[in-house]
Design an enzyme around this catalytic site. Structure first.
Site, PDB file in Angstrom:
ATOM      1  N   ARG A  66     -69.123  23.459  85.692  1.00 17.21           N
ATOM      2  CA  ARG A  66     -67.925  23.939  86.663  1.00 17.21           C
ATOM      3  C   ARG A  66     -67.465  25.275  86.038  1.00 17.21           C
ATOM      4  O   ARG A  66     -67.689  25.544  84.875  1.00 17.21           O
ATOM      5  CB  ARG A  66     -66.611  23.189  86.714  1.00 17.21           C
ATOM      6  CG  ARG A  66     -67.062  21.749  87.657  1.00 17.21           C
ATOM      7  CD  ARG A  66     -65.790  20.730  87.285  1.00 17.21           C
ATOM      8  NE  ARG A  66     -65.911  20.205  85.901  1.00 17.21           N
ATOM      9  CZ  ARG A  66     -64.962  18.959  85.691  1.00 17.21           C
ATOM     10  NH1 ARG A  66     -64.385  18.563  86.585  1.00 17.21           N
ATOM     11  NH2 ARG A  66     -64.870  18.626  84.539  1.00 17.21           N
TER      12      ARG A  66
ATOM     13  N   ASP B 268     -71.429  19.931  81.956  1.00 17.00           N
ATOM     14  CA  ASP B 268     -70.300  20.283  82.973  1.00 17.00           C
ATOM     15  C   ASP B 268     -70.627  21.893  83.533  1.00 17.00           C
ATOM     16  O   ASP B 268     -70.718  22.673  82.373  1.00 17.00           O
ATOM     17  CB  ASP B 268     -69.041  20.233  82.321  1.00 17.00           C
ATOM     18  CG  ASP B 268     -67.854  20.481  83.346  1.00 17.00           C
ATOM     19  OD1 ASP B 268     -67.995  20.935  84.198  1.00 17.00           O
ATOM     20  OD2 ASP B 268     -66.713  19.990  82.729  1.00 17.00           O
TER      21      ASP B 268
END
Length: 380
Positions: free
Chosen positions: A305, A303
């Site tokens: 983000r 991930d």
């Protein structure tokens, strides 16, 4: 004299750190080389993704004196068992060890991205400056692999290239998020009669993020919030490979049921990889990898983000205490790091289908998503 006047007044037109990194990202997206300065001198950089044999040859000969290195992320290095499990640093190898007969972009890309590349050469730690080249490629949503020159001493000739410092890249995301400002808003009635107001934010380099204010939230209570990352395949086309579209709609309805709240919509497609890399990951999943391993084979973390932008948007809107609608513990820690107080968490669990069941099971088992069993047992 004109050039000096322009240079001396440039500080009046934006943050020089953001400007330098933004320009370097533009060079990556335009398949052009740039200069990266760090503690070991200057390295010239060409991102692999989007380049061809001709550009590779021109870069190696014109900027590297015939001696360039391929640098890949530490994540991919671990997946290929090139480094110890505990080592997260980027690694590099001479291009001549990959294609001794001359520039061969297909062979270099195989080493940088393939699931099972042939005859993998030996790699060594890349160091901070070369590793930063990989970080820049990620920020540009390109495969995190670059050609880099050997370190050289700075010269006046370097001014013909866009130049960026390693320390500027390292602070870019948080610094950029802090520039988000609301620039427009309007009432937008959406499906099923949900009353909403869209507030559009813009950052210092033109990036857009959206806050959807649902109903009339209670200003005295923690604000119900759903932070949603864009998913073109799920949100727009109704893809069954993920649960994003269902989560978006469920989140809006839950906010309405709670008496009002805010949905933050961020441009972080494919858990921050970008749409093109998301399709690369899908291809690897079709070859048998799960969603976590597919991202890591490409050289990304599971991930990528960042939630600083969501935190700054909420603060700009006047809220710092929230109830977060999420199944993802990373969002809890990310928003807390951005200075948001989370008073409670509410789940946003959708029903699995035959096409996304494995994806949801992987999110729960390997990424720690708090799905319980209801969403996985119920199938549509």
């Amino acid at each position: 004299m004109l050039q000096k006047n322009i240079a001396s007044s440039s500080l009046s037109f934006g943050d020089p750190i953001l400007t330098a990194v933004h320009r370097a990202l533009g060079e990556i997206q335009g398949n052009r080389p740039f200069a990266l300065t760090g503690e070991d001198g200057v390295r010239f950089v060409l991102a692999l993704d989007g380049s061809d044999d001709h550009q590779m040859a021109a870069f190696v000969d014109g900027f590297c004196g015939g001696e360039a290195d391929l640098v890949i992320s530490g994540v991919r290095a671990r997946m290929m068992k090139l480094t110890p499990e505990s080592d997260d640093g980027a690694v590099l190898t001479p291009v001549t060890s990959i294609s001794a007969g001359g520039p061969d972009m297909a062979r270099v890309m195989e080493i940088a991205t393939a699931l099972k590349p042939d005859a993998v050469p030996s790699f060594t730690p890349a160091g901070r400056t070369a590793g930063t080249a990989v970080d820049l490629a990620k920020l540009a949503q390109r495969i995190p692999a670059c050609l880099v020159s050997r370190p050289v001493e700075p010269t006046d000739d370097d001014e013909t290239l866009i130049t960026v410092r390693t320390e500027d890249v390292e602070v870019f995301r948080a610094r950029l998020a802090a520039t988000l400002k609301p620039v427009s808003e309007a009432r937008v009635p959406i499906a099923d009669g949900i009353a909403s107001r869209f507030v559009i934010f813009r950052n210092a380099i033109g990036g857009i993020a959206t806050a959807v204010i649902v109903g009339e939230p209670d200003a005295t209570a923690p604000l119900p919030v759903r932070v949603h990352s864009s998913c073109a395949t799920g949100d727009i086309f109704g893809s069954r490979r993920c649960d994003c579209g269902e989560q978006l709609q469920l989140g809006l309805h839950r906010l309405e049921e709670l008496g009002g709240g805010c949905l933050i919509y961020l441009d972080q497609e494919g858990r921050g990889l970008g749409l093109a890399n998301k399709m690369h990951a899908y291809t690897l999943q079709d070859q048998g990898l799960d969603t976590v391993d597919a991202n890591m084979v490409l050289g990304f973390h599971d991930d990528e983000r960042d939630y600083h932008a969501a935190g700054f948007m909420l603060k700009r809107l006047g809220w710092e205490r929230i109830t977060l609608l999420t199944n993802n513990p990373t969002k809890l820690t990310g928003l807390a790091a951005a200075g948001i107080e989370i008073s409670d968490r509410l789940p946003v669990v959708t029903k699995a289908n035959a096409d996304n069941r494995r994806y949801l099971e992987t999110k729960a088992r390997r990424a720690g998503h708090l799905l319980g069993t209801a969403g996985l047992l119920e199938t549509v």
